[in-house]
Design a protein around this motif. Structure first.
Motif, PDB file in Angstrom:
ATOM      1  N   LYS A  54       0.845  -1.190   0.000  1.00 47.58           N
ATOM      2  CA  LYS A  54       0.000   0.000   0.000  1.00 47.58           C
ATOM      3  C   LYS A  54       0.885   1.246   0.000  1.00 47.58           C
ATOM      4  O   LYS A  54       1.757   1.400   0.857  1.00 47.58           O
ATOM      5  CB  LYS A  54      -0.913   0.016   1.223  1.00 47.58           C
ATOM      6  CG  LYS A  54      -1.972  -1.083   1.221  1.00 47.58           C
ATOM      7  CD  LYS A  54      -2.863  -0.988   2.449  1.00 47.58           C
ATOM      8  CE  LYS A  54      -3.929  -2.074   2.429  1.00 47.58           C
ATOM      9  NZ  LYS A  54      -4.813  -2.015   3.624  1.00 47.58           N
ATOM     10  N   GLU A 154     -15.036   2.383   3.702  1.00 50.52           N
ATOM     11  CA  GLU A 154     -15.245   1.037   4.227  1.00 50.52           C
ATOM     12  C   GLU A 154     -15.797   0.093   3.166  1.00 50.52           C
ATOM     13  O   GLU A 154     -15.790  -1.126   3.356  1.00 50.52           O
ATOM     14  CB  GLU A 154     -16.193   1.085   5.425  1.00 50.52           C
ATOM     15  CG  GLU A 154     -15.606   1.769   6.653  1.00 50.52           C
ATOM     16  CD  GLU A 154     -14.377   1.050   7.184  1.00 50.52           C
ATOM     17  OE1 GLU A 154     -14.294  -0.185   7.025  1.00 50.52           O
ATOM     18  OE2 GLU A 154     -13.492   1.719   7.744  1.00 50.52           O
ATOM     19  N   THR A 159      -9.131   0.323   1.048  1.00 54.55           N
ATOM     20  CA  THR A 159      -9.133   1.073   2.308  1.00 54.55           C
ATOM     21  C   THR A 159     -10.014   0.435   3.382  1.00 54.55           C
ATOM     22  O   THR A 159     -10.057   0.937   4.508  1.00 54.55           O
ATOM     23  CB  THR A 159      -9.615   2.513   2.059  1.00 54.55           C
ATOM     24  OG1 THR A 159     -10.890   2.476   1.386  1.00 54.55           O
ATOM     25  CG2 THR A 159      -8.616   3.277   1.211  1.00 54.55           C
ATOM     26  N   MET A 162      -8.818  -0.119   7.115  1.00 53.15           N
ATOM     27  CA  MET A 162      -7.660   0.718   7.436  1.00 53.15           C
ATOM     28  C   MET A 162      -8.038   1.736   8.510  1.00 53.15           C
ATOM     29  O   MET A 162      -8.966   2.521   8.328  1.00 53.15           O
ATOM     30  CB  MET A 162      -7.145   1.457   6.195  1.00 53.15           C
ATOM     31  CG  MET A 162      -6.313   0.610   5.257  1.00 53.15           C
ATOM     32  SD  MET A 162      -5.554   1.611   3.934  1.00 53.15           S
ATOM     33  CE  MET A 162      -4.461   2.658   4.902  1.00 53.15           C
ATOM     34  N   LYS A 163      -7.343   1.709   9.611  1.00 54.29           N
ATOM     35  CA  LYS A 163      -7.605   2.656  10.683  1.00 54.29           C
ATOM     36  C   LYS A 163      -6.893   3.982  10.444  1.00 54.29           C
ATOM     37  O   LYS A 163      -7.403   5.044  10.802  1.00 54.29           O
ATOM     38  CB  LYS A 163      -7.170   2.067  12.022  1.00 54.29           C
ATOM     39  CG  LYS A 163      -7.874   0.763  12.384  1.00 54.29           C
ATOM     40  CD  LYS A 163      -9.386   0.940  12.457  1.00 54.29           C
ATOM     41  CE  LYS A 163     -10.074  -0.363  12.858  1.00 54.29           C
ATOM     42  NZ  LYS A 163     -11.554  -0.221  12.865  1.00 54.29           N
ATOM     43  N   SER A 164      -5.700   3.897   9.864  1.00 54.34           N
ATOM     44  CA  SER A 164      -4.917   5.106   9.609  1.00 54.34           C
ATOM     45  C   SER A 164      -3.866   4.785   8.553  1.00 54.34           C
ATOM     46  O   SER A 164      -3.700   3.627   8.151  1.00 54.34           O
ATOM     47  CB  SER A 164      -4.236   5.602  10.889  1.00 54.34           C
ATOM     48  OG  SER A 164      -3.195   4.706  11.267  1.00 54.34           O
ATOM     49  N   ILE A 165      -3.153   5.809   8.123  1.00 55.69           N
ATOM     50  CA  ILE A 165      -2.109   5.569   7.127  1.00 55.69           C
ATOM     51  C   ILE A 165      -0.842   5.002   7.761  1.00 55.69           C
ATOM     52  O   ILE A 165       0.155   4.796   7.059  1.00 55.69           O
ATOM     53  CB  ILE A 165      -1.769   6.851   6.343  1.00 55.69           C
ATOM     54  CG1 ILE A 165      -1.230   7.939   7.283  1.00 55.69           C
ATOM     55  CG2 ILE A 165      -2.963   7.337   5.554  1.00 55.69           C
ATOM     56  CD1 ILE A 165      -0.643   9.123   6.541  1.00 55.69           C
ATOM     57  N   ASP A 167      -0.844   2.158   8.401  1.00 53.10           N
ATOM     58  CA  ASP A 167      -0.904   0.831   7.796  1.00 53.10           C
ATOM     59  C   ASP A 167      -0.279   0.788   6.408  1.00 53.10           C
ATOM     60  O   ASP A 167      -0.167  -0.291   5.829  1.00 53.10           O
ATOM     61  CB  ASP A 167      -2.370   0.370   7.693  1.00 53.10           C
ATOM     62  CG  ASP A 167      -3.032   0.238   9.061  1.00 53.10           C
ATOM     63  OD1 ASP A 167      -2.306  -0.029  10.032  1.00 53.10           O
ATOM     64  OD2 ASP A 167      -4.263   0.417   9.152  1.00 53.10           O
ATOM     65  N   VAL A 168       0.102   1.941   5.841  1.00 53.24           N
ATOM     66  CA  VAL A 168       0.682   1.925   4.498  1.00 53.24           C
ATOM     67  C   VAL A 168       2.162   1.565   4.589  1.00 53.24           C
ATOM     68  O   VAL A 168       2.807   1.731   5.628  1.00 53.24           O
ATOM     69  CB  VAL A 168       0.502   3.284   3.777  1.00 53.24           C
ATOM     70  CG1 VAL A 168      -0.963   3.668   3.706  1.00 53.24           C
ATOM     71  CG2 VAL A 168       1.324   4.375   4.437  1.00 53.24           C
TER      72      VAL A 168
END
Length: 595
Positions: A54, A154, A159, A162-165, A167-168
């Motif tokens: 991501k 959602e 995405t 994904m709670k926030s970036i 996670d990228v």
């Protein structure tokens, strides 16, 4: 003659630069590229990511910077797409949604196996500047409830969950100013340890270089780095077919640089020669006559250039080449919203001349008129070569007025309406057609009465005798802003920068010989010398004499080198703007070269 040359009209330099850039644009002059270690490291970061990673691609710039940054955007997009990385497109600039859409189209059109929602998501613009970045690293759904098409994040596979970036796997910031790469480093990469690379204008590059390599894994600085990146992409991925915009623009860049080097050498030679041989006052009349004659020649040269451009435009019209013609494609779109209804609309996008004949492609009068207006206004700016004239002044006033009007309207709708009234009266705001509201806002938020009151208090400056009331909200705004920024600056620009200068004086090789690594040792010694001597120069508690004064002079030298490098990057950026304008005239308007 030397005295005459030392006082020659500066517009001769402008004309020489115009020719130095224009001729390579017309002839398609290019030079081979040799990628620098910085560009190679940036390329390697994306190349080494596993497929399916991501990647957040933040495009924070406006059309004024696209001469430098658009090639970077396209190169990053193609590289990520070819490697199978999944892209999340965002921007904090109201002028940039067109660039996120273009990146989306490149990723989907040039790589047909990719699908929207699964491999690419375009979240578009959200007002709030660095507040958007802070929101993304803490609560992505709360910051972007939906994408540009109104689909909930959602409900998009990329995405979903994904709670926030945080996670990228990588942040790529293509930045033309504030907010941009610096803010992404301060509020995302540094505090949360997210790997990041950046592409920036020449003006920004010197201010971001200190973040490399600890806080930034790599950086593309100015059009030169973009060309080197395109070279690597073409070399290592020959299956990707694309127009190397940056490589095309480096030919004019090189010729402009050669001209500047010549002018610098010639100017210094004339200056030092005149210092040894003072000017004689008896030559004043002759000098004035030469200056007047040179001005006449300059105006004649401009008339010839302008006349030539006009003849070419008329000739292209007579030949049926339709200079400046633009086409558009109309596509019927529909999407199923969260409440089950189907929204339909017609999306109009630009189309190439080669696509004329398709059922959904037609001539665009609005776009064509826009090209002609832009071309004529560009020529009006160049008319300064003839002299300060009403046409130039009018164009300058139009530019300033349109810019001020645009930013005022954009700020009104993006800040006041979307951020304030959109929270207090969300239903009314939607009825007014405000499109950049958070999709999750259904009911009014009474908390936003506070900023409304503070904003009204600021307006008391307009009431005689009540201006003191405005000091309270201003104090609050300044204090709150300082509080938000100070933590980011303290960690990213103070603590981490001090850590980066704590270096070993001698670096040993990693092999069993334990011999000194000359290159790394020299780099560390240079950094330590530059930092300590620079600080010594600004230490005023002791008189700078003797050894201290000598060491401080080394600091001055280091500062001059830094300022010179920063200025060189700035000049490169300005030349890139000129190259982009001339390419617009010769390619997009007159169709003399290229497509």
């Amino acid at each position: 003659m030397l005295q005459f040359l030392s006082q020659i009209d500066r517009r001769w330099v402008f004309l020489a630069m115009l020719l130095a850039v224009g001729v390579p644009v017309l002839t398609g002059l290019t030079f081979p590229e040799t990628p620098s270690p910085m560009v190679r490291s940036t390329y390697k970061v994306i190349e080494d990511l596993p497929a399916g990673s991501k990647v957040l691609l933040a495009l924070d710039y406006d059309p004024g910077a696209q001469g430098e940054l658009k090639p970077m955007t396209e190169a990053f997009t193609r590289h990520c797409s070819s490697r199978g990385h999944r892209l999340i497109l965002v921007t904090t600039w109201p002028q940039a949604p067109r660039f996120t859409k273009e990146a989306q189209d490149i990723s989907l059109d040039d790589f047909p196996d990719r699908t929207y929602g699964e491999d690419v998501v375009n979240l578009g613009f959200r007002t709030g500047e660095e507040g958007v970045i802070k929101g993304l690293v803490n609560d992505l759904p709360g910051t972007y409830a939906a994408d540009v098409y109104g689909t909930s994040v959602e409900n998009l596979p990329l995405t979903k969950g994904m709670k926030s970036i945080q996670d990228v796997d990588l942040i790529i910031s293509v930045s033309g100013g504030y907010p941009g790469a610096k803010e992404w480093v301060q509020y995302a990469a540094t505090p949360y340890g997210i790997k990041m690379v950046a592409g920036t204008t020449g003006v920004q590059t010197p201010y971001l270089t200190p973040y490399v390599p600890d806080q930034l894994s790599g950086i593309l600085g100015a059009i030169k780095s973009a060309a080197e990146y395109e070279f690597l992409l073409k070399k290592n991925h020959p299956e990707i077919e694309f127009e190397a915009l940056a490589m095309e623009r480096m030919g004019p860049q090189h010729s402009a640089h050669l001209l500047m080097i010549f002018l610098i050498i010639a100017g210094n030679a004339i200056y030092f020669t005149l210092r040894r041989r003072p000017f004689r006052t008896t030559d004043e009349t002759e000098r004035q006559e030469l200056l007047a004659f040179s001005t006449l020649l300059l105006r004649g040269a401009f008339v010839l250039v302008l006349g030539g451009v006009g003849l070419v435009a008329v000739g292209q019209l007579m030949l049926g080449n339709d200079p400046g013609a633009r086409y558009e494609r109309s596509t019927e779109m529909e999407v199923k919203t969260d409440d089950g209804s189907v929204a339909k609309w017609t999306e109009v996008s630009g189309a190439e001349a080669s696509e004329v004949g398709d059922a959904d492609v037609s001539w665009s009068p609005g776009r064509t008129i826009g090209v002609w207006i832009a071309a004529l206004l560009t020529l009006a700016v160049f008319s300064f070569l003839y002299g300060d004239n009403p046409l130039y002044k009018t164009t300058e006033s139009i530019f300033v007025g349109v810019s001020a009007g645009y930013y005022m309207v954009a700020s009104f709708w993006n800040e006041l309406i979307a951020n304030l009234f959109g929270r207090l009266l969300p239903t009314t705001a939607r009825d007014l057609g405000v499109t950049n509201l958070d999709g999750q806002i259904e009911n009014w938020d009474p908390l936003y009465i506070v900023p409304l009151i503070l904003s009204l208090m600021v307006l008391t400056q307009l009431i005689p005798g009540k201006g003191w009331i405005a000091r309270w909200p201003l104090a609050f705004f300044i204090g709150a802003t300082a509080g938000i920024k100070i933590t980011a600056f303290f960690e990213a620009d103070f603590i981490r920068q001090i850590q980066a200068t704590v270096l070993p004086l001698i670096v040993y090789s990693s092999d069993v010989s334990l011999s000194a690594n000359f290159a790394s040792t020299l780099r560390n010694l240079t950094i330590i010398l530059g930092v300590t001597s620079g600080l010594t120069y600004f230490f005023f508690s002791a008189e700078q004499r003797g050894a201290v004064g000598g060491y401080a002079r080394i600091g001055i030298l280091m500062l001059m080198i830094t300022f010179g490098a920063a200025f060189a990057f700035t000049v490169m950026g300005r030349i890139a703007l000129l190259v982009e304008r001339l390419q617009f005239l010769f390619v997009d308007w007159l169709r003399l070269v290229g497509g």
